[in-house]
Scaffold this motif. Sequence first.
Motif, mmCIF file in Angstrom:
data_model
loop_
_atom_site.group_PDB
_atom_site.id
_atom_site.type_symbol
_atom_site.label_atom_id
_atom_site.label_comp_id
_atom_site.label_asym_id
_atom_site.label_seq_id
_atom_site.Cartn_x
_atom_site.Cartn_y
_atom_site.Cartn_z
ATOM 1 N N LYS A 79 0.840 -1.198 0.000
ATOM 2 C CA LYS A 79 0.000 0.000 0.000
ATOM 3 C C LYS A 79 0.881 1.256 0.000
ATOM 4 C CE LYS A 79 -4.200 -1.816 0.293
ATOM 5 N NZ LYS A 79 -5.028 -1.610 1.484
ATOM 6 N N ILE A 80 0.371 2.315 -0.602
ATOM 7 C CA ILE A 80 1.148 3.555 -0.689
ATOM 8 C C ILE A 80 0.388 4.706 -0.045
ATOM 9 C CG2 ILE A 80 2.274 2.770 -2.809
ATOM 10 C CD1 ILE A 80 -0.042 5.635 -3.235
ATOM 11 N N CYS A 81 1.153 5.725 0.343
ATOM 12 C CA CYS A 81 0.594 7.006 0.763
ATOM 13 C C CYS A 81 1.365 8.091 0.003
ATOM 14 C CB CYS A 81 0.751 7.234 2.259
ATOM 15 S SG CYS A 81 -0.139 6.069 3.306
ATOM 16 N N LEU A 82 0.674 9.132 -0.386
ATOM 17 C CA LEU A 82 1.310 10.280 -1.028
ATOM 18 C C LEU A 82 0.946 11.519 -0.234
ATOM 19 C CD1 LEU A 82 2.930 11.565 -3.309
ATOM 20 C CD2 LEU A 82 0.826 11.637 -4.682
ATOM 21 N N LEU A 83 1.953 12.158 0.323
ATOM 22 C CA LEU A 83 1.742 13.309 1.192
ATOM 23 C C LEU A 83 2.374 14.546 0.548
ATOM 24 C CD1 LEU A 83 2.641 11.622 4.602
ATOM 25 C CD2 LEU A 83 0.410 11.724 3.451
ATOM 26 N N PRO A 84 1.557 15.444 -0.031
ATOM 27 C CA PRO A 84 2.099 16.655 -0.647
ATOM 28 C C PRO A 84 2.783 17.560 0.371
ATOM 29 C CG PRO A 84 -0.157 16.236 -1.371
ATOM 30 C CD PRO A 84 0.108 15.317 -0.210
ATOM 31 N N GLU A 85 3.588 18.478 -0.134
ATOM 32 C CA GLU A 85 4.397 19.328 0.743
ATOM 33 C C GLU A 85 3.564 20.209 1.659
ATOM 34 O OE1 GLU A 85 6.751 21.857 -1.706
ATOM 35 O OE2 GLU A 85 5.042 22.793 -2.698
ATOM 36 N N ASP A 86 2.332 20.530 1.256
ATOM 37 C CA ASP A 86 1.506 21.436 2.055
ATOM 38 C C ASP A 86 0.427 20.710 2.855
ATOM 39 O OD1 ASP A 86 0.024 20.625 -0.087
ATOM 40 O OD2 ASP A 86 -0.704 22.621 -0.642
ATOM 41 N N HIS A 87 0.530 19.388 2.988
ATOM 42 C CA HIS A 87 -0.522 18.624 3.669
ATOM 43 C C HIS A 87 -0.355 18.709 5.194
ATOM 44 C CE1 HIS A 87 2.177 15.482 5.047
ATOM 45 N NE2 HIS A 87 1.156 14.907 5.645
ATOM 46 N N ARG A 88 -1.428 18.359 5.899
ATOM 47 C CA ARG A 88 -1.392 18.232 7.359
ATOM 48 C C ARG A 88 -2.005 16.887 7.723
ATOM 49 N NH1 ARG A 88 -2.610 23.780 6.699
ATOM 50 N NH2 ARG A 88 -1.249 25.180 7.908
ATOM 51 N N SER A 89 -1.363 16.163 8.644
ATOM 52 C CA SER A 89 -1.903 14.856 9.032
ATOM 53 C C SER A 89 -1.367 14.437 10.397
ATOM 54 C CB SER A 89 -1.538 13.791 7.984
ATOM 55 O OG SER A 89 -0.135 13.650 7.883
ATOM 56 N N ARG A 90 -2.130 13.534 11.044
ATOM 57 C CA ARG A 90 -1.724 12.931 12.315
ATOM 58 C C ARG A 90 -1.854 11.419 12.164
ATOM 59 N NH1 ARG A 90 -5.546 14.184 16.291
ATOM 60 N NH2 ARG A 90 -4.155 13.171 17.791
ATOM 61 N N TRP A 91 -0.902 10.678 12.758
ATOM 62 C CA TRP A 91 -0.827 9.230 12.571
ATOM 63 C C TRP A 91 -0.644 8.519 13.899
ATOM 64 C CZ3 TRP A 91 -1.099 7.473 7.445
ATOM 65 C CH2 TRP A 91 -0.987 8.475 6.469
ATOM 66 N N ASN A 92 -1.379 7.414 14.060
ATOM 67 C CA ASN A 92 -1.211 6.539 15.223
ATOM 68 C C ASN A 92 -0.642 5.212 14.718
ATOM 69 O OD1 ASN A 92 -1.386 5.456 17.823
ATOM 70 N ND2 ASN A 92 -3.418 4.615 17.421
#
Length: 292
Positions: A79-92
């Motif tokens: 599985k992949i994730c793509l996180l652009p330079e201006d994104h915001r996210s939180r991960w557990n």
Amino acid sequence: MNNPISHQDVFGILKDAGATILRSVDIGNGLFAAQWFNQNGEAAYDQPGHHTFSVYLNGGEAVQRIDKHGAQVGGAPGKICLLPEDHRSRWNIPQKLEMFHLYFDSQKIKSLALQIFDRDPRQVDLQDLTFEADAYAENILKHVILPLDWSERANKLALSSAGDLLLIHILKNYSQTQQNMPPVTGGLPPSICKKIADYLDSHFGDSISIDTMASLAGYSSFHFARMFKESFALPPHRYLEQLRIKKSKEMLRAKVTPLAQIAIACGYSSQAHFTARFKNAVGLTPKQFQKL
């Protein structure tokens, strides 16, 4: 290898959060790769300033992304994730996992968009993706990037080529520049072939990237790689490997230069690495070849 990215980016935040960096490499020209191990942790990203393409290698099924879009669960190998330079996210991250990250700056992806798709770089807008299946990226990783020793100078061209393949794939499938790639017919002009062949003949022991060769030829790295293969019947990194073996044979026949020096002169980081590559290509160790 030093991390060329800022401390507040994905790389720095993961490191500060207790994740273990298994290996990393500065591929050059705005590309940086890392392989991570993580467990029982949390991470939060707030406009990190660079794009991140992630591929789960082991585990990840229990990973949760928690942000304004709601909770998403379901990472898994491939599985992949793509996180652009201006994104915001939180991960557990409640369980063990292993991941591959490819970091690339905005200038790199915009340059490719202009060279390959002939699109205004300002139109490049990468999607924010989480837990998507991507067999193509998984195959590039398994069969090209992960088996390589990232610390070997001789592998830099192969890493650079594979990194560009992933970026082209991202542009085609996960951005506003989606369109069919223009066909490339024929190979390089004879004068360019000679220029590139002469350059490699003189610099075969150097750490050479696909971008360096493409710039010398006056083409985008993607088009250059395809046209090079059409002209030389081999991808650039295979051609360079064969050239290094040929040059090492010449040195071995002369019986003047020690093996360790031959290894360094031909672009290998150690005598052991040179011996392994030579035996794989010739069927004999350098010493056995020299005795013959």
